[in-house]
Design an enzyme around this catalytic site. Structure first.
Site, PDB file in Angstrom:
ATOM      1  N   GLU A 415       6.305   2.601 -49.177  1.00 55.03           N
ATOM      2  CA  GLU A 415       6.313   2.686 -50.633  1.00 55.03           C
ATOM      3  C   GLU A 415       7.664   3.019 -51.262  1.00 55.03           C
ATOM      4  O   GLU A 415       7.780   3.977 -52.033  1.00 55.03           O
ATOM      5  CB  GLU A 415       5.256   3.696 -51.095  1.00 55.03           C
ATOM      6  CG  GLU A 415       3.848   3.284 -50.709  1.00 55.03           C
ATOM      7  CD  GLU A 415       2.768   4.216 -51.244  1.00 55.03           C
ATOM      8  OE1 GLU A 415       3.107   5.312 -51.740  1.00 55.03           O
ATOM      9  OE2 GLU A 415       1.589   3.843 -51.177  1.00 55.03           O
ATOM     10  N   GLU A 520      -2.875   0.212 -47.272  1.00 52.23           N
ATOM     11  CA  GLU A 520      -3.716   1.278 -47.806  1.00 52.23           C
ATOM     12  C   GLU A 520      -4.635   0.704 -48.873  1.00 52.23           C
ATOM     13  O   GLU A 520      -4.229  -0.157 -49.653  1.00 52.23           O
ATOM     14  CB  GLU A 520      -2.874   2.394 -48.435  1.00 52.23           C
ATOM     15  CG  GLU A 520      -1.950   3.132 -47.483  1.00 52.23           C
ATOM     16  CD  GLU A 520      -1.117   4.204 -48.193  1.00 52.23           C
ATOM     17  OE1 GLU A 520      -1.482   4.585 -49.328  1.00 52.23           O
ATOM     18  OE2 GLU A 520      -0.116   4.648 -47.622  1.00 52.23           O
TER      19      GLU A 520
END
Length: 765
Positions: A415, A520
């Protein structure tokens, strides 16, 4: 040990196991999934997915083998500068017939006795020769179709096998007894034909198979054709939040909410623990590593029909510098255990480099809550250089032949804030990381891991055809819907949301960019749950989150899972199935949520796969998801040859690689890199240590060869360290002016390396 029933609780969605549907249909054609929406005639995702091509040749059913707005609110200006029961055993009648056919004849004479004894001795010798040859030569090299695996025994008749000449059990299936290294035992529950294997004398054996439809570790997993059904082990080796929450292991943090500093991330947690010497100091974290995830979790994951685990790993698993408060190097010891346990149960690992020095996103799961300091700000270059060094170190270890069939994917940076650092700078960093990994592994199928790149919150479409002919790369996205606008609509209204919002983008990305995963996702549709937005930050749903948010309702309806009725559970089940089918290759966040030390229960239930299995809102068999988004035209495999390490892999055109030279000319919020602190490759490389496996044989002790931590002996570059005559800021400095003067004497010329294009790595076998 929790045993999962084959039946779903009342009100939960009925399982839609396509294999069972096939057996009900004498034509053996694909048929519509049970409880479908009635919007399609043929389950395209089932027909086009290799994991559903797992039925044997048509025989009788009795003989058939069963075998968006994103989290942490990107609009937040504080964090964004720019924005069934068949086991394969035969019936009693069959066994009776077999015994009758091979009944032992009566002994009529001494001559017959002598002949019989000779035959028995010959059989014993034959078995003594054949069995070891099979176990050590034939079975490991088996090339049988991974879709049809060895059937397992039932709990009443478990399958388990001892090593020849020993009473130690080294392999088994459903119902077999597992003894862990500390002597505790549990019963292996795997209704899908999975088999475990562990022999201390052969610690790198890859015979284990998670399920009959998943290839054993000694066969190549075909990315893009075989499907990834995965879970994250969040909150284990990085005491990490769900997105930005400290929910995975809340009890660790609840203890230090009234201390100074208050524990809001692993940095402050480490400081608080270190000061708490009466409770064990910083070593409390190792107790957490030992107990939060254990071998039994890996066994349960395989038994749940899952075949991958994504394991977040922080940089301090390798080393710490200066006054960084983290528990250094210890997480690596437990990652080595994860490799051992994954190997034992046939699971593959996606290693995710989750926390970088300085922080790649400013969120608390990067180690320290605050600002972005990788590829951004005055320390952005130096932190990126140090991070690339760690990527290189990890790649060298996992590319070794002892580990490359288990750790098959490497997420190089979790991320990064692409919207903050800019796609141009992020692309150059990604290209340099690619070069480092392939320099370690070599090029071509089987040589090291797939390299996974997060989309940086820019969207999959922004990376379409980004690096043509790159060897085995994958795009990663984290599609959550719970961190934007909130709604009190019932769970049932989200039944097709994943199909409508995600499926088309995944299909397009698989076609234009190649392998695409969801690293995710969760079942959460609101931001309700303990610390879902951070410690003490409230929730958008209740209007208590930072900023101005309208009150939607009370979160108890979404967190009090003990009171959920059948309708609520069925709604979550349907959302889960739709998510799995839309995303195709996925890793649910997360496998386990720890209990709150205050309430004693899980307070973020829609984030726990394990809790959902135990209580009826997660599918017992993830294959049941096939067909949920059938009208979306899911991607049809295979990927192109170069995308899977075949012909053309690694042959990136010079015109492409030259556009991504490293380092970039300038960095946002920092300026020209010539004016920024940087490191130089003159330090000692922090090579990762391998595990040690020893066993006794008579009076001698043997140590297995576990590698030396470094795959490519030609990679002799030193580690990135500071220049003695240059000045550096704190890696987490945030907004600040660069040091002036930057360096003294002749060091200035060495502070920034020349921009270069790394030659394509050589193909190695």
């Amino acid at each position: 040990m929790t045993h999962f029933s084959d039946s779903l609780p009342s009100g939960a969605a009925n399982p839609r196991f396509l294999g069972r549907a096939l057996y009900d249909d004498p034509s053996f054609n694909f048929r519509d999934s049970y409880a479908s929406q009635g919007t399609f005639q043929t389950a395209r995702s089932a027909a086009n997915s290799s994991v559903y091509a797992l039925n044997p040749d048509p025989i009788t059913p009795a003989e058939a083998e069963f075998s968006g707005a994103y989290h942490d609110d990107p609009r937040d200006t504080e964090n964004n500068a720019d924005s069934a029961a068949h086991s394969g055993t035969q019936s009693p009648q069959y066994l009776a017939e077999k015994r009758a056919a091979y009944a032992v004849p009566r002994i009529k004479s001494k001559r017959g006795l002598i002949i019989g004894g000779a035959i028995l001795a010959a059989v014993i010798v034959l078995v003594a020769v054949v069995v070891p040859v099979y176990l050590t030569v034939i079975k490991p090299k088996s090339s049988s179709n991974g879709a049809v695996g060895t059937s397992s025994g039932s709990p009443a008749n478990p399958t388990s096998t001892a090593q020849p000449g020993s009473t130690t059990v080294v392999t088994g299936g459903d119902g077999s007894k597992i003894t862990t290294e500390d002597g505790t035992t549990f019963t292996y529950s795997n209704p899908f034909g999975g088999t475990w294997y562990w022999n201390p004398k052969d610690p790198f054996n890859n015979d284990a198979q998670a399920q009959s439809w998943t290839k054993p570790l000694n066969q190549t997993f075909k990315f893009g054709t075989d499907r990834i059904f995965g879970v994250n082990l969040g909150g284990w080796l990085t005491t990490e939040p769900v997105s930005s929450i400290l929910v995975s292991a809340p009890a660790l943090f609840e203890k230090y909410q009234s201390t100074t500093p208050q524990a809001v991330d692993e940095w402050t947690l480490s400081e608080a623990m270190a000061a708490d010497t009466a409770s064990g100091g910083l070593q409390q974290l190792e107790t957490h590593y030992q107990t939060f995830i254990t071998e039994q979790d890996f066994a349960e994951i395989a038994g749940a029909g899952l075949n991958f685990v994504r394991i977040p790993l922080p940089y301090w698993a390798i080393e710490t510098r200066a006054d960084e408060p983290f528990l250094a190097k210890t997480a690596w010891t437990y990652f080595l255990k994860a490799i051992q346990w994954a190997r034992k149960y046939g699971l593959r690992i996606n290693l995710d480099f989750h926390a970088l020095p300085g922080s790649q996103n400013g969120w608390n799961h990067s180690g320290k809550l605050g600002s972005v300091n990788v590829l951004y700000g005055p320390m952005g270059l130096a932190n990126a250089q140090r991070s690339l060094d760690y990527i290189r170190i990890i790649a060298e270890f996992i590319s070794q032949p002892e580990y490359r069939d288990v750790v098959v994917m490497f997420g190089i940076t979790n991320e990064p804030q692409g919207t903050t650092v800019g796609q141009g700078v992020l692309s150059r960093y990604y290209m340099q990381a690619y070069d480092y990994v392939r320099e370690a592994s070599g090029v071509g199928e089987g040589n090291g891991p797939y390299i996974s790149y997060h989309d940086g919150f820019l969207g999959l479409s922004q990376w379409a055809d980004w690096l043509p002919n790159a060897d085995r790369i994958a795009l990663d996205q984290h599609p959550y819907i719970c961190f934007g606008g909130q709604s009190d609509s019932p769970m049932s209204t989200y039944a097709q949301t994943p199909c409508n919002d995600w499926a088309a983008g995944v299909n397009t990305s698989m076609a234009t960019s190649g392998m695409t995963t969801a690293g995710e996702f969760s079942n959460a549709v609101t931001d309700c749950g303990l610390w879902v937005n951070g410690v003490g930050l409230g929730t958008r749903y209740e209007g208590t989150y930072t900023g101005s948010w309208p009150v939607i309702g009370n979160c108890s309806a979404w967190t009090d899972w003990q009171s959920w009725d059948a309708t609520m559970k069925a709604g979550i089940m349907q959302f889960s199935l739709a998510s799995m089918d839309a995303l195709q290759n996925w890793f649910f966040w997360t496998w386990k949520i720890g209990n709150s030390s205050v309430s004693g229960v899980v307070e973020s239930p829609q984030w726990s796969y394990q809790l959902g299995l135990q209580n009826g809102w997660m599918p017992k068999d993830p294959r049941a998801a096939s067909g949920t988004c059938a009208d979306q035209g899911l991607y049809s495999p295979p990927l192109q040859a170069w995308q899977t390490g075949g012909a053309g892999a690694g042959q990136i055109a010079a015109s492409v690689s030259s556009s991504y030279t490293w380092p970039p000319a300038s960095i946002s919020n920092g300026g020209p890199v010539s004016s920024l602190p940087s490191y130089t490759p003159t330090g000692t490389v922090a090579t990762l240590p391998p595990p040690t496996f020893t066993y006794s044989s008579g009076s001698s002790v043997t140590t297995a060869n576990a590698g030396d931590g470094w795959q490519n002996p030609s990679d002799t570059a030193s580690g990135m360290v500071g220049i003695a005559t240059c000045s550096y800021l704190n890696p987490w400095v945030g907004n600040a002016a660069p040091p002036s003067p930057l360096c003294s004497g002749g060091a200035a010329a060495r502070a920034v390396p020349e921009s270069l294009v790394t030659p394509a790595p050589a193909r190695r076998s």
